[in-house]
Scaffold this active site. Structure first.
Site, mmCIF file in Angstrom:
data_model
loop_
_atom_site.group_PDB
_atom_site.id
_atom_site.type_symbol
_atom_site.label_atom_id
_atom_site.label_comp_id
_atom_site.label_asym_id
_atom_site.label_seq_id
_atom_site.Cartn_x
_atom_site.Cartn_y
_atom_site.Cartn_z
ATOM 1 N N GLU A 16 44.156 29.450 32.819
ATOM 2 C CA GLU A 16 45.776 29.629 33.816
ATOM 3 C C GLU A 16 45.644 28.754 35.408
ATOM 4 O O GLU A 16 46.820 28.449 35.638
ATOM 5 C CB GLU A 16 44.557 31.101 34.834
ATOM 6 C CG GLU A 16 44.565 31.984 34.840
ATOM 7 C CD GLU A 16 44.168 32.752 34.832
ATOM 8 O OE1 GLU A 16 43.744 33.952 33.795
ATOM 9 O OE2 GLU A 16 43.435 33.250 35.242
ATOM 10 N N ILE A 107 47.292 35.793 39.805
ATOM 11 C CA ILE A 107 47.397 35.770 38.106
ATOM 12 C C ILE A 107 45.889 36.856 38.255
ATOM 13 O O ILE A 107 44.478 35.905 39.342
ATOM 14 C CB ILE A 107 47.290 34.962 37.268
ATOM 15 C CG1 ILE A 107 47.816 35.633 35.938
ATOM 16 C CG2 ILE A 107 46.297 33.489 37.638
ATOM 17 C CD1 ILE A 107 48.245 33.785 34.935
ATOM 18 N N CYS A 108 45.696 37.249 37.048
ATOM 19 C CA CYS A 108 44.729 37.604 36.523
ATOM 20 C C CYS A 108 43.530 38.562 37.615
ATOM 21 O O CYS A 108 44.051 39.521 37.979
ATOM 22 C CB CYS A 108 43.666 36.487 35.724
ATOM 23 S SG CYS A 108 42.559 37.024 34.960
ATOM 24 N N ALA A 109 42.425 37.880 37.912
ATOM 25 C CA ALA A 109 41.279 39.049 39.231
ATOM 26 C C ALA A 109 41.811 38.397 40.695
ATOM 27 O O ALA A 109 41.647 39.613 42.022
ATOM 28 C CB ALA A 109 40.381 38.030 39.058
ATOM 29 N N SER A 156 50.896 38.515 38.195
ATOM 30 C CA SER A 156 50.433 38.186 36.289
ATOM 31 C C SER A 156 49.232 38.792 35.861
ATOM 32 O O SER A 156 48.300 38.493 36.894
ATOM 33 C CB SER A 156 50.738 36.524 36.151
ATOM 34 O OG SER A 156 51.295 36.212 34.870
#
Length: 191
Positions: A16, A107-109, A156
């Site tokens: 990422e 993004i993500c976590a 995201s």
């Protein structure tokens, strides 16, 4: 030229981070990759990503002394996102960014672990699905990238959406849409 700060910690998701930085730089954005930890390699700050890849940063967060950034964008990954969340200087900068009406990306976590933990997650957001469908008043969006114009936050879902996330952050900070579209085409992104 728009500017984006990308803070990283050991355990950040390197796919990422590198995708985000690469896309932003292709779009002509001035990106500073800043370590929130003290590890160095030959004097340069370095972080070890969640999958073991070492990423050399431009400097430390303390050295990233620009007065303001058009965006601060966070990669996900664990335990990196937790380390970002536990870094008071970063949280202070994120809160100042939000108060100034400047963009934040996660993004993500990072949307749940960093933004939600510090009251910065907007009502419209997305994140990595395994975290759950709801955080406080925010229900996880199912699209790959969510832009909350009111809160000025781009979120995201994860590694496979990192290029799209980078394109969205570039657009948010004012990169000409023709440039963003050109980079999208060069990267063979089918949106």
């Amino acid at each position: 030229m728009p500017s984006v700060l990308v803070p990283l910690a050991n355990g950040s998701e390197e796919l990422e981070a590198v995708s985000l930085v690469n896309v932003l730089r292709r779009c002509g954005v001035d990106v500073t990759l800043a370590s929130v930890e003290g590890d160095t390699l030959g004097g340069a700050p370095i972080v070890k990503g969640s999958r073991g890849t070492r990423v050399v940063c431009d400097g430390t967060l303390a050295e990233a002394d620009r007065v303001s950034w058009d965006a601060i964008a966070l990669a996900g990954g664990l335990p990196g996102a937790q380390t970002l969340s536990d870094t008071p200087e970063l949280i202070s900068r994120l809160k100042e960014q939000s108060a100034a009406g400047k963009w934040i990306g996660a993004i993500c976590a990072s949307p749940p672990v960093v933004l939600a933990a510090h009251g910065l997650l907007p009502p419209t957001a997305t994140w990595y699905p395994s975290v759950g469908d709801t955080l406080g008043d925010t229900k996880r969006g199912t699209t790959r990238v969510v832009i909350d114009e009111g809160a000025r936050v781009v979120t995201s879902q994860g590694p496979a959406t990192a290029i799209e996330f980078g394109l969205a952050v570039a657009g948010a900070v004012g990169v000409d849409p023709k440039v963003v579209s050109s980079v999208r085409e060069q990267l063979l992104v089918d949106l």
